[in-house]
Each structure stands twice: as structure tokens, then as C-alpha cells.
Write a protein that holds these residues in place. Structure first.
Motif: not given
Length: 438
Positions: A357-367, A388-399
Motif C-alpha cells: 500500500g501507499f498513503l497519498k500525502p495530504e496537508k493537515v489542519q490544526v486546531e 514533519y508529517i509529510l516528510n517523516t511520518l508518511y515516509s515511515e508509514v509508507n515504508a
């Protein structure tokens, strides 16, 4: 009597299949379906094996009486040490075998041959050697004897092969398979396979579990209505239950949690995780905690649920992020709490042995949910978190998703020509099959 002949496991799968009914219960997470096209392929492979193994049948010594016109009655004894040779031509072999497919308490498949019958239309024996002319005088009696012996030998060969070859071969279907050091997948049978006129369905649990401490799953697999597809030899209907049990395992293990400190922020970034860097946005922060570092700790509130709809995969994880000041005495003090949401789409691929599988990166909304240092502009944190999430967390999950999880395949089975469809609540994978002869 000679040693029993060995028949390839694929031989018997192509014959008449019968399965004992299983008790109804929870829905399977995965259904493996062998279509009529697949059964025909297996039968073809089995015929090749049978033709090869029939040459290995050894005839026992036998005796008999015969009658020669105008001469009288006679008696013969047929021994394998008799000198000379003969050719046997067997025509019109019909074999009918009933196989009962079931499952052990452990979830492993079982098979037994409940009945077997063989009919040979005609046997012709041509003899040579010093006594060939004499033996040819009563060849009809010998041919009849040969026919009966061969018919019993074929069934004997098949019965023994079911026990010594086919049953051990079915045991190569994985019941539990390791995914990684944390998780495994339970592929145990939930009931005996269901045989119909043109297909065979195998219902598997397909539950992902923590290998160190397995716990019950708080939800059930949905009912899957499989489409009537027959262009491939096999199909796998994989419920969203499988993926959501994986999500539960990794969430409970804290795999989706993360921590961000200043030392992981790129040196070129204008935003630092320090009270000084934040003073333009939160003036009271720098005044209360001068020249101190910050730490952001994030966690996913609950295990993300992967939603299946026709042609689409999506999930909407919800996160909480807490901000801490790192005090001089190594203690941490909570200063704010954020809510983070995002909508993700996912793609899955299917190769010859596993699903990735692969997650397609999307921007996060913060409140901003809580602050102990007054109101501040969250856009700064939103930019930092997105980076951080787009470049680190997504990369780890996609790996992790790229490593995939294996499909339940018997030994020496290879898939090709894969196709993938997304239906409500399940994936539907199709492929053709090749048996790699050993």
C-alpha cells in the motif's frame, strides 16, 4: 507387490471435490475462490502426473485357470521373474474420486478420500520371448486379470497419495504468517471449504494480531457479496476487517505516535522548537520560559479506520499534539494541546505473493484545543507539523505499507496476470495460477 506410486498433490484437486458443511459463525476476513477455470487447470496438471505415475505401477504375482478349445483346462502362474517381455496397452481409463475437505481445530485444512472407483475399457497384452506363443493362447484371461489388478492398483495409488502427498501438501497453507517483529496474520480456516459445481470457496479468518500478546478484536468482519467473475483461475476477497485489525495492532503498540524536538528540525528552517522562536506568536511563552526548548508529542486518538467504497480507499485519522517546555531540571511542563485532522486516500497494489500500500500525502489542519500561555496563531505550528508529517511520518508509514502482507498460498503456487477491484467493504483480487513442479 511393488512400492506405492507417488502422485503430485495437484492431481487430486482436479477431481470431484466434496466438503463437509461447517457450522455458521463469524464472517471470514478473506475468501479464497478457485473457479472452474482454475479447477480445470489443476485437473490438467493432475492428468500429466497420473500418466507419468501409471508407468510406475508394479504388478504382483498372480495365478489363474484357463480353458483352451479342443484341448481342455489349464492353470497358469504369472511371476515377475518370468523371462521375456510384454507390452500392455490400456485404453479408456475412467477415475472417480470423492475427497472430503475439512479443517482441524487449529484451522489447518484436511482431506480424506471417501471413495474411489476406476474403470478400464480395454487392456491388450502383446507378449514376446520363448513362451510368448504359449501365453498368447490364453491372453484373454491374462488381459482380464490385468484389467482388474490395474483398476484396483490405480485406486490404491490414489488412496495412498491422498494420505502421504495431498494431506501434507495442504498443510503448507499458512495458518499464521509473520508480517514483522510486532504483527502476524492468522490465516486459519473458519470452516470446511465449500464446494460447488463450478467453484471452491475457502473461508479464512485473516486477522492481524500482536505476536507478543494477542487480544480480542472489538468488531466483526462484514458480509462480503462476491461478484460473479470467472476470467481468472483464483480470486481473493479481502475484507476491510483485515486492514483495520492491522490498524488496531499498530495503534495499540504506539507505532503511530511521534515526538518532535528541535534537533530533528532541519538546520535551514526559520522555525525552531524554542521559546525564543515562538515569541512572535506567543509573547507570554518567552517571558515565562526564557531560552528553553520545546517538544511536541503526537498520538493518534484511535486506530484509523480504512473505508472501502467502489474504486476508492480513504481514511481520516484524528491526532492530538501536546506541546511541552523542557525545563532545566529535565522535567517537562504542558503548555498547550492541539487537535489535528486530515483526510487521506490510499492505493493498494497486488503482486504475485502479497499486497502492498501507499498513503497519498495530504496537508493537515490544526486546531488549538487548550493553551496555558494564552491565545496564539497556530499557523506556525501547522506549517511545522505539515513539514514533519509529510516528510517523516508518511515516509515511515509508507515504508511499512511497502513491505506488505503475504497472501495465503500453497507451496509451489505462483500467481500471474493479477487484477484488483475495490468494492464496498472489501478488495477483490484475481489472478491465474502456475504450479511450479519440483
Amino acid at each position: 507387490m511393488g512400492a506405492p506410486a507417488r502422485v503430485l498433490p495437484s492431481l487430486l484437486l482436479g477431481l470431484l471435490l466434496a466438503s463437509s458443511p461447517g457450522a455458521p459463525g463469524a464472517n471470514p476476513g478473506l475468501v479464497a475462490r478457485i473457479t472452474d477455470q482454475g479447477l480445470q487447470y489443476v485437473a490438467k496438471e493432475g492428468l500429466v502426473a497420473l500418466q507419468r505415475e501409471l508407468h510406475n505401477i508394479m504388478l504382483p504375482d498372480f495365478t489363474g485357470d484357463f480353458k483352451i478349445k479342443h484341448v481342455g483346462r489349464g492353470h497358469y502362474e504369472f511371476h515377475r521373474r518370468l523371462h521375456g517381455s510384454f507390452d500392455v496397452h490400456v485404453k479408456g481409463i475412467t477415475i472417480s474420486v470423492n475427497l472430503d475437505l475439512g479443517s482441524e481445530p487449529s484451522g489447518r485444512p484436511t482431506v480424506t478420500a471417501s471413495s474411489c472407483s476406476t474403470h478400464i475399457r480395454d487392456v491388450e497384452v502383446d507378449m514376446s520371448g520363448d513362451l510368448g506363443w504359449l501365453l498368447n493362447l490364453f491372453h484373454n484371461q491374462i488381459e482380464s486379470k490385468f484389467q482388474k489388478i490395474l483398476e484396483s492398483k490405480v485406486c490404491e495409488m490414489i488412496q495412498k497419495s491422498v494420505t502421504s502427498d495431498l494431506q501434507p501438501y495442504l498443510q503448507t497453507l499458512p495458518v499464521t504468517t509473520e508480517i514483522d517483529r510486532l504483527a502476524g496474520i492468522d490465516y486459519s480456516l473458519m470452516e470446511a471449504p465449500r464446494a460447488a459445481a463450478q467453484m471452491l470457496d475457502v473461508m479464512l479468518k485473516a486477522e492481524i494480531f500482536n505476536r507478543d500478546h494477542r487480544s480480542s478484536v472489538p468488531f466483526l468482519a462484514p458480509i462480503m457479496s462476491l461478484p460473479e467473475e470467472h476470467t481468472r483461475m483464483v480470486y481473493f476477497a479481502i475484507s476491510d476487517y483485515v486492514f483495520n485489525t492491522a490498524s488496531l495492532v499498530y495503534h495499540e503498540a504506539g507505532y503511530l505516535n511521534f515526538s518532535i524536538t528541535d534537533d530533528v528540525v532541519p538546520p535551514t528552517s526559520n522555525i525552531r522548537l524554542t521559546t525564543k522562536s515562538f515569541r512572535a506568536f506567543v509573547p507570554r511563552l518567552e517571558k515565562r520560559y526564557p531560552n528553553m526548548n520545546l517538544e511536541l508529542q503526537g498520538r493518534v486518538v484511535s486506530a484509523p479506520v480504512l473505508n472501502f467504497s467502489p474504486g476508492n480507499l480513504s481514511l481520516a485519522p484524528q491526532m492530538e499534539i501536546e506541546g511541552f517546555v523542557l525545563l532545566p531540571d529535565s522535567a517537562r511542563e504542558l503548555i498547550f494541546q492541539l487537535g489535528v485532522t486530515t483526510n487521506l486516500s490510499a492505493t493498494l497494489t497486488f503482486n504475485t505473493s502479497k499486497i502492498t500500500g501507499f498513503l497519498k500525502p495530504e496537508k493537515v489542519q490544526v486546531e488549538l484545543k487548550e493553551s496555558k500561555v494564552g491565545l496564539f496563531n497556530v499557523e506556525l505550528l501547522e506549517a511545522l507539523l505539515n513539514y514533519y508529517i509529510l516528510n517523516t511520518l508518511y515516509s515511515e508509514v509508507n515504508a511499512k505499507l511497502a513491505s506488505g502482507f503475504p497472501l495465503p498460498l500453497l507451496k509451489r503456487i505462483q500467481l500471474y496476470d493479477p487484477v484488483l477491484q475495490i468494492h464496498k467493504d472489501f478488495l477483490f483480487l484475481g489472478a491465474n495460477v502456475q504450479y511450479l513442479r519440483g
